[in-house]
Design a protein around this motif. Structure first.
Motif, mmCIF file in Angstrom:
data_model
loop_
_atom_site.group_PDB
_atom_site.id
_atom_site.type_symbol
_atom_site.label_atom_id
_atom_site.label_comp_id
_atom_site.label_asym_id
_atom_site.label_seq_id
_atom_site.Cartn_x
_atom_site.Cartn_y
_atom_site.Cartn_z
ATOM 1 N N GLU A 130 0.829 -1.207 0.000
ATOM 2 C CA GLU A 130 0.000 0.000 0.000
ATOM 3 C C GLU A 130 0.866 1.262 0.000
ATOM 4 O OE1 GLU A 130 -3.825 1.860 2.453
ATOM 5 O OE2 GLU A 130 -2.779 0.065 3.174
ATOM 6 N N GLY A 131 0.548 2.187 -0.906
ATOM 7 C CA GLY A 131 1.271 3.442 -1.016
ATOM 8 C C GLY A 131 2.419 3.422 -1.999
ATOM 9 N N ARG A 132 2.793 2.238 -2.498
ATOM 10 C CA ARG A 132 3.951 2.135 -3.373
ATOM 11 C C ARG A 132 3.663 2.606 -4.796
ATOM 12 N NH1 ARG A 132 8.738 2.338 -2.156
ATOM 13 N NH2 ARG A 132 9.436 0.857 -3.741
ATOM 14 N N LEU A 133 2.399 2.553 -5.233
ATOM 15 C CA LEU A 133 2.098 2.974 -6.600
ATOM 16 C C LEU A 133 2.407 4.444 -6.838
ATOM 17 C CD1 LEU A 133 -1.204 1.182 -7.678
ATOM 18 C CD2 LEU A 133 1.111 0.771 -8.474
ATOM 19 N N SER A 134 2.355 5.240 -5.779
ATOM 20 C CA SER A 134 2.656 6.666 -5.919
ATOM 21 C C SER A 134 4.150 6.947 -5.924
ATOM 22 C CB SER A 134 1.985 7.457 -4.787
ATOM 23 O OG SER A 134 2.431 6.997 -3.512
#
Length: 368
Positions: free
Chosen positions: A217-221
């Motif tokens: 979670e949060g890695r796509l950004s």
């Protein structure tokens, strides 16, 4: 499958035209319902007690006529979708941008040439659902939804593979596109297109294998995610079996032989064959010399689109790809999207001639 294809021919004297194509859009105008007409009659009667009974008869007759018009279906329009609405498949429309826009899929959904599957597979916090499919004897288009239930963000599909259960063979190389659902990084909606092999039997039962790629979670950004594989997670293989509806076997590929020749200096290129089906149009050129797609010093003809329509209502169908015909080194083919379900009255191939680095004029060759 090729034995079922219909063949036609046209004269080689088909004229070339030079003109600028126009593209228009369809619109839908809502029609008042019979309930609205009856409600209006009652309202007027309450306000005007003296309303003549004969007027009520006229209103009632009008309502009946409108009801009949509403009940009788249009011959080609879907009851679930319109030119601008995808009905149950509306979430898939968001990534059909001007760049990705699948004109064959849009035409199929518009005419309800679609099969709803709604079969799912789940394992280790990942779930895939095959929402719908459409096909003809040349192409198969699959619509699916992938979800992560374990807090992972979906990076994309690592692989989508389809095979025939009867033969155990792959249906072919898949072309994939898709995007995340609006405001939800754990939901991914995708489309897989496969060109069916003409020498293989039409698939009845299909096995679809999916593998999802995800990140924490949060890695796509994080822009580093796009280049780092060590942070990538992969789901186990998710397997879904489904049957193809028999309606997809009925439309036969129509083949025409325009036999139109274009002279380029000392060489000639002929538009030798055009194949047309609901989801695909394919054109073949044959040259008097071997085709070399990356050699711009050779003279050849490039197909840039197919104009399909009736009168001023025209759609420019785009090309999917170009390839060398394996059975003839002097031939090459273009594969186009199709809107044959719209029953276009005219079809014109838009071509550009090339001589070394010089680009010629755009011309139209009549197909239909």
């Amino acid at each position: 499958m090729s034995t079922s294809k219909q063949e036609h021919s046209k004269s080689s004297s088909t004229p070339l035209h030079t003109q600028t194509p126009s593209v228009s859009e369809m619109s839908h105008t809502p029609t008042p319902t019979d309930e609205e007409a009856l409600f209006e009659a009652k309202r007027m009667r309450s306000r005007f007690p003296w309303l003549d009974a004969r007027l009520l008869v006229v209103v009632g007759f009008t309502s009946v006529v409108m009801l009949i018009l509403l009940i009788v279906p249009m011959p080609t329009e879907s009851t679930n979708t319109t030119a601008s609405s995808w009905g149950k498949l509306e979430p898939f429309q968001q990534y059909q941008s001007e760049v990705i826009q699948n004109q064959s899929l849009i035409s199929a959904i518009k005419h309800n040439y679609i099969q709803y599957v709604n079969e799912s597979a789940e394992k280790d916090g990942y779930i895939v659902t095959v929402n719908a499919v459409t096909a003809d004897e040349n192409q198969l288009i699959l619509l699916y939804t992938a979800k992560s239930l374990n807090g992972q963000e979906i990076y994309g599909m690592n692989s989508v593979k389809l095979s025939s259960i009867a033969t155990g063979k792959s249906l072919g190389h898949s072309r994939n596109n898709g995007t995340h659902d609006a405001d939800r990084e754990n939901v991914f909606r995708g489309t897989t297109t496969i060109r069916l092999k003409s020498r293989e039997p039409f698939p009845q039962e299909i096995a679809a294998k999916f593998q999802i790629a995800s990140v924490d979670e949060g890695r796509l950004s994080d822009p580093v995610t796009n280049t780092s594989t060590e942070d990538m997670h992969h789901s186990p293989t998710l397997l879904i079996h489904f049957s193809l509806a028999s309606q997809f076997k009925r439309p036969e590929t129509e083949i025409v032989y325009p036999n139109h020749t274009i002279t380029l200096g000392d060489h000639t290129v002929a538009l030798a064959r055009v194949e047309m089906s609901p989801l695909e149009m394919r054109v073949r050129f044959t040259s008097d010399q071997p085709f070399e797609p990356y050699n711009t010093s050779r003279q050849w003809v490039e197909a840039t689109g197919i104009l399909a329509g009736e009168g001023d209502q025209e759609v420019l169908l785009r090309a999917l790809n170009r390839k060398v015909a394996f059975d003839d080194p002097n031939s090459y083919e273009y594969i186009f999207y199709s809107n044959l379900l719209d029953q276009p009255k005219t079809l014109q191939l838009q071509v550009v001639t090339r001589d070394a680095d010089r680009v010629g004029d755009t011309t139209l060759i009549q197909i239909k």
